[in-house]
Design a protein around this motif. Structure first.
Motif, PDB file in Angstrom:
ATOM      1  N   LEU A   1       1.138  -0.936  -0.242  1.00  0.00           N
ATOM      2  CA  LEU A   1       0.080   0.095  -0.260  1.00  0.00           C
ATOM      3  C   LEU A   1       1.066   1.500  -0.004  1.00  0.00           C
ATOM      4  N   TYR A   2       1.931   1.256   1.240  1.00  0.00           N
ATOM      5  CA  TYR A   2       2.776   2.363   1.096  1.00  0.00           C
ATOM      6  C   TYR A   2       3.343   2.791  -0.027  1.00  0.00           C
ATOM      7  N   ARG A   3       4.069   1.811  -1.219  1.00  0.00           N
ATOM      8  CA  ARG A   3       4.547   1.322  -2.618  1.00  0.00           C
ATOM      9  C   ARG A   3       3.694   2.247  -3.877  1.00  0.00           C
ATOM     10  N   ALA A   4       2.473   1.672  -3.574  1.00  0.00           N
ATOM     11  CA  ALA A   4       1.134   1.821  -5.085  1.00  0.00           C
ATOM     12  C   ALA A   4       0.396   3.961  -4.343  1.00  0.00           C
ATOM     13  N   ILE A   5       0.549   3.750  -3.256  1.00  0.00           N
ATOM     14  CA  ILE A   5       0.098   5.602  -3.029  1.00  0.00           C
ATOM     15  C   ILE A   5       1.377   6.790  -3.438  1.00  0.00           C
ATOM     16  N   ARG A   6       2.499   5.938  -3.412  1.00  0.00           N
ATOM     17  CA  ARG A   6       3.965   6.220  -3.115  1.00  0.00           C
ATOM     18  C   ARG A   6       4.146   6.678  -4.885  1.00  0.00           C
ATOM     19  N   ALA A   7       3.663   5.704  -5.136  1.00  0.00           N
ATOM     20  CA  ALA A   7       4.084   5.586  -7.100  1.00  0.00           C
ATOM     21  C   ALA A   7       3.129   6.129  -7.431  1.00  0.00           C
ATOM     22  N   ASP A   8       1.385   6.436  -6.795  1.00  0.00           N
ATOM     23  CA  ASP A   8       0.292   6.846  -7.832  1.00  0.00           C
ATOM     24  C   ASP A   8      -0.154   5.321  -8.237  1.00  0.00           C
ATOM     25  N   LYS A   9      -0.176   4.303  -8.649  1.00  0.00           N
ATOM     26  CA  LYS A   9      -0.306   3.831  -9.021  1.00  0.00           C
ATOM     27  C   LYS A   9      -1.462   2.646  -8.220  1.00  0.00           C
ATOM     28  N   LEU A  10      -2.204   3.116  -7.663  1.00  0.00           N
ATOM     29  CA  LEU A  10      -3.446   2.429  -6.622  1.00  0.00           C
ATOM     30  C   LEU A  10      -4.084   1.670  -7.804  1.00  0.00           C
ATOM     31  N   SER A  11      -5.355   0.759  -7.083  1.00  0.00           N
ATOM     32  CA  SER A  11      -5.915   0.106  -8.021  1.00  0.00           C
ATOM     33  C   SER A  11      -7.413  -0.134  -7.151  1.00  0.00           C
ATOM     34  N   SER A  12      -8.596  -0.995  -6.556  1.00  0.00           N
ATOM     35  CA  SER A  12      -9.341  -0.439  -5.986  1.00  0.00           C
ATOM     36  C   SER A  12      -8.937  -0.985  -4.840  1.00  0.00           C
ATOM     37  N   VAL A  13      -8.935  -0.414  -3.869  1.00  0.00           N
ATOM     38  CA  VAL A  13      -9.124  -0.596  -2.042  1.00  0.00           C
ATOM     39  C   VAL A  13      -9.842  -0.443  -1.403  1.00  0.00           C
ATOM     40  N   ILE A  14     -10.196  -1.607  -0.527  1.00  0.00           N
ATOM     41  CA  ILE A  14     -11.134  -1.364   0.830  1.00  0.00           C
ATOM     42  C   ILE A  14     -10.478  -1.775   2.157  1.00  0.00           C
TER      43      ILE A  14
ATOM     44  N   LEU B   1     -17.629  -0.105 -13.685  1.00  0.00           N
ATOM     45  CA  LEU B   1     -17.291   0.685 -14.070  1.00  0.00           C
ATOM     46  C   LEU B   1     -15.407   0.695 -12.917  1.00  0.00           C
ATOM     47  N   VAL B   2     -15.668  -0.349 -12.225  1.00  0.00           N
ATOM     48  CA  VAL B   2     -14.802  -0.436 -11.532  1.00  0.00           C
ATOM     49  C   VAL B   2     -13.976  -1.749 -12.441  1.00  0.00           C
ATOM     50  N   GLU B   3     -14.591  -2.473 -13.117  1.00  0.00           N
ATOM     51  CA  GLU B   3     -14.121  -3.302 -13.874  1.00  0.00           C
ATOM     52  C   GLU B   3     -13.550  -3.447 -15.252  1.00  0.00           C
ATOM     53  N   ASP B   4     -13.830  -1.766 -15.919  1.00  0.00           N
ATOM     54  CA  ASP B   4     -13.832  -1.299 -17.067  1.00  0.00           C
ATOM     55  C   ASP B   4     -12.824  -0.112 -16.670  1.00  0.00           C
ATOM     56  N   GLY B   5     -12.280  -0.116 -15.304  1.00  0.00           N
ATOM     57  CA  GLY B   5     -11.111   0.930 -14.850  1.00  0.00           C
ATOM     58  C   GLY B   5     -11.707   2.849 -15.515  1.00  0.00           C
ATOM     59  N   THR B   6     -12.916   3.191 -15.753  1.00  0.00           N
ATOM     60  CA  THR B   6     -14.014   4.213 -15.795  1.00  0.00           C
ATOM     61  C   THR B   6     -12.992   4.717 -13.833  1.00  0.00           C
ATOM     62  N   LEU B   7     -12.912   4.203 -12.996  1.00  0.00           N
ATOM     63  CA  LEU B   7     -13.415   4.619 -11.748  1.00  0.00           C
ATOM     64  C   LEU B   7     -12.140   3.265 -11.129  1.00  0.00           C
ATOM     65  N   ILE B   8     -11.615   4.195 -10.163  1.00  0.00           N
ATOM     66  CA  ILE B   8     -10.768   3.612  -9.049  1.00  0.00           C
ATOM     67  C   ILE B   8     -11.743   3.499  -7.796  1.00  0.00           C
TER      68      ILE B   8
ATOM     69  N   LEU C   1     -17.717  -7.182  -6.145  1.00  0.00           N
ATOM     70  CA  LEU C   1     -16.660  -6.236  -5.616  1.00  0.00           C
ATOM     71  C   LEU C   1     -15.029  -6.676  -5.112  1.00  0.00           C
ATOM     72  N   ILE C   2     -15.317  -7.286  -4.300  1.00  0.00           N
ATOM     73  CA  ILE C   2     -14.499  -8.169  -3.117  1.00  0.00           C
ATOM     74  C   ILE C   2     -13.089  -8.597  -3.698  1.00  0.00           C
ATOM     75  N   SER C   3     -14.003  -9.142  -4.716  1.00  0.00           N
ATOM     76  CA  SER C   3     -13.033 -10.110  -5.873  1.00  0.00           C
ATOM     77  C   SER C   3     -11.705  -9.187  -7.095  1.00  0.00           C
ATOM     78  N   ARG C   4     -12.397  -7.801  -7.241  1.00  0.00           N
ATOM     79  CA  ARG C   4     -12.144  -6.594  -8.286  1.00  0.00           C
ATOM     80  C   ARG C   4     -11.105  -5.572  -6.960  1.00  0.00           C
ATOM     81  N   SER C   5     -11.049  -5.793  -5.697  1.00  0.00           N
ATOM     82  CA  SER C   5     -10.166  -5.695  -4.754  1.00  0.00           C
ATOM     83  C   SER C   5      -9.034  -5.831  -3.783  1.00  0.00           C
ATOM     84  N   ILE C   6      -8.514  -4.796  -3.126  1.00  0.00           N
ATOM     85  CA  ILE C   6      -7.304  -5.371  -2.066  1.00  0.00           C
ATOM     86  C   ILE C   6      -7.515  -4.891  -1.357  1.00  0.00           C
ATOM     87  N   ILE C   7      -8.278  -5.884  -0.233  1.00  0.00           N
ATOM     88  CA  ILE C   7      -8.582  -5.551   1.519  1.00  0.00           C
ATOM     89  C   ILE C   7      -7.711  -5.116   2.123  1.00  0.00           C
ATOM     90  N   PHE C   8      -7.526  -3.908   2.770  1.00  0.00           N
ATOM     91  CA  PHE C   8      -5.937  -3.832   3.737  1.00  0.00           C
ATOM     92  C   PHE C   8      -7.076  -3.857   4.979  1.00  0.00           C
TER      93      PHE C   8
END
Length: 452
Positions: free
Chosen positions: A43-56, A132-139, A156-163
């Protein structure tokens, strides 16, 4: 935003609660959650690099879910939008989606949608987000205090990383309190506040990992306390107690009182006194004791002191431990109370405890070998070595019992388990008496290589 809107926003920021003003604005200002925000963590690396995918983000109140979303908003180059599931409707989502599609189509800019309290969305609202999450319209960034595996759409769970965010430690809370007291821009520093060490420790403990609760108490204390002759605002333990509406209990988690109280709790359950057990439980909970620690002690007592006199006690204790992990406080006090009272009221036996300790002594004192007829025979050549020969499958005999030897010869007919006459263990004792009487009535010794 025009000049008047800007001025209104600035005024609102100044008048917002301390907990809101003190939210970290950068990743390095975030306190706690090292298990997901350590510098080598995803999570730290993803935020730093601005490469975040969908998360919960999932965790108790005041642990930093919204804070992390705000930090992401301050660091991302994507468009950031926020809605709250308790008040947002379909029109709100449609407006965000329309804007997101325009930004992506015209400028190639992605949109991050932060949904606070996402578990409040019904199935239809959650389903609306899927494509919308699937096609990348929204993160998607979802925040919830409820277990997402129970409350959020599986797709939605399957398309997101749970933290999962953990309650902040007392050290984390102390650091946030000190920041708030000294910060002259966003905090209370201009009031020149001084907090006594016991007051700071008290707030750090009783806030139960909730930074918002601790900072609300700090703000209330500073704003309602008159400055002294030297111009400082002094926050005492008494003031802290009033501001958080809790009384300080003499209970230090690393001190004698901690061990004395948990000892009294266990001995009360062992002594079949549910009233004393629930009193000491209430004292520990009030003082902010870790509910997982309490649940572990109940499980141990259920096995050590109840044992087979009531096998259900361990099931109740284990179920309680699992439930408090999922639910958290304050509801977990009900679950722990039920489990502690059940264990206290259950018939008692320490026969299983004595059996394992006695067996351990035998292991240390006597050199033994596994009887040949009990050894593994599931490999080529086992029969040539005599492995497994003569073993009798118990279910082939009347009452599913065979009179053969299981203990090593070196231990003779030594007994380790001596069931009591309490509760269900009385039934176990009767069965074992039948087994032993049956052996004696049928040529005495139990069959086996060493008794031939």
């Amino acid at each position: 935003m025009d000049l008047f809107e800007y001025a209104a926003a600035q005024q609102k920021e100044k008048e917002s609660p301390l907990a809101s003003r003190m939210r970290p604005q950068t990743l390095d200002e975030v306190v706690g959650q090292e298990h997901i925000l350590g510098k080598d963590r995803l999570l730290y690396r993803a935020i730093r690099a601005d490469k975040l995918s969908s998360v919960i983000f999932y965790g108790p109140p005041g642990t930093g879910k919204t804070t992390l979303a705000k930090v992401i908003a301050n660091t991302t180059s994507s468009l950031f939008r926020q809605i709250n599931a308790t008040s947002a409707g379909k029109k709100d989502m449609e407006a965000v989606v329309s804007e997101a599609k325009d930004q992506l189509g015209m400028y190639g800019k992605r949109t991050i949608l932060f949904i606070d309290e996402i578990h409040r969305f019904n199935k239809g609202q959650q389903d609306y987000l899927l494509p919308l999450v699937e096609d990348g319209t929204l993160i998607l960034i979802g925040a919830t205090t409820e277990n997402p595996f129970f409350e959020v759409n599986g797709a939605l769970i399957s398309r997101s990383i749970i933290f999962e965010l953990k309650p902040l430690s007392p050290d984390n809370i102390r650091e946030l309190i000190r920041r708030a007291l000294t910060d002259e821009v966003r905090g209370m520093g201009l009031y020149r506040p001084v907090m006594d060490a016991d007051a700071e420790q008290f707030l750090a403990e009783v806030s139960d990992g909730d930074a918002r609760a601790a900072l609300n108490a700090v703000e209330l204390g500073v704003l309602t306390t008159d400055p002294g002759p030297d111009g400082t605002v002094r926050i005492t333990l008494e003031t802290a107690q009033e501001c958080i509406q809790k009384r300080a209990v003499r209970y230090e988690k690393d001190g004698d009182n901690h061990y004395d109280t948990i000892s009294a709790f266990i001995k009360s359950m062992r002594g079949s006194d549910p009233d004393a057990a629930v009193f000491y439980l209430a004292k520990m909970l009030y003082a902010g004791e870790d509910i997982r620690f309490i649940a572990r002690r109940i499980m141990i007592c259920a096995s050590e002191d109840v044992g087979n006199a009531d096998p259900q006690a361990l099931q109740v204790a284990v179920a309680a431990a699992q439930a408090v992990e999922r639910i958290g406080m304050p509801e977990s006090q009900l679950i722990l109370s039920q489990a502690a009272i059940y264990v206290a009221c259950a018939p008692k036996s320490n026969a299983a405890t004595n059996a394992i300790f006695d067996a351990e002594r035998a292991v240390k004192e006597v050199h033994t070998s596994v009887p040949s007829h009990l050894r593994d025979s599931h490999y080529g050549g086992a029969a040539k070595l005599g492995r497994g020969i003569g073993y009798e499958y118990a279910h082939d005999f009347p009452k599913h019992f065979s009179r053969q030897r299981y203990l090593p010869e070196e231990l003779g007919n030594r007994k380790f388990y001596h069931p009591s006459d309490n509760g269900y263990e009385k039934t176990i004792a009767e069965y074992l008496r039948w087994v032993r009487e049956d052996n004696q009535a049928n040529q005495g010794p139990i069959r086996g290589r060493f008794s031939d």
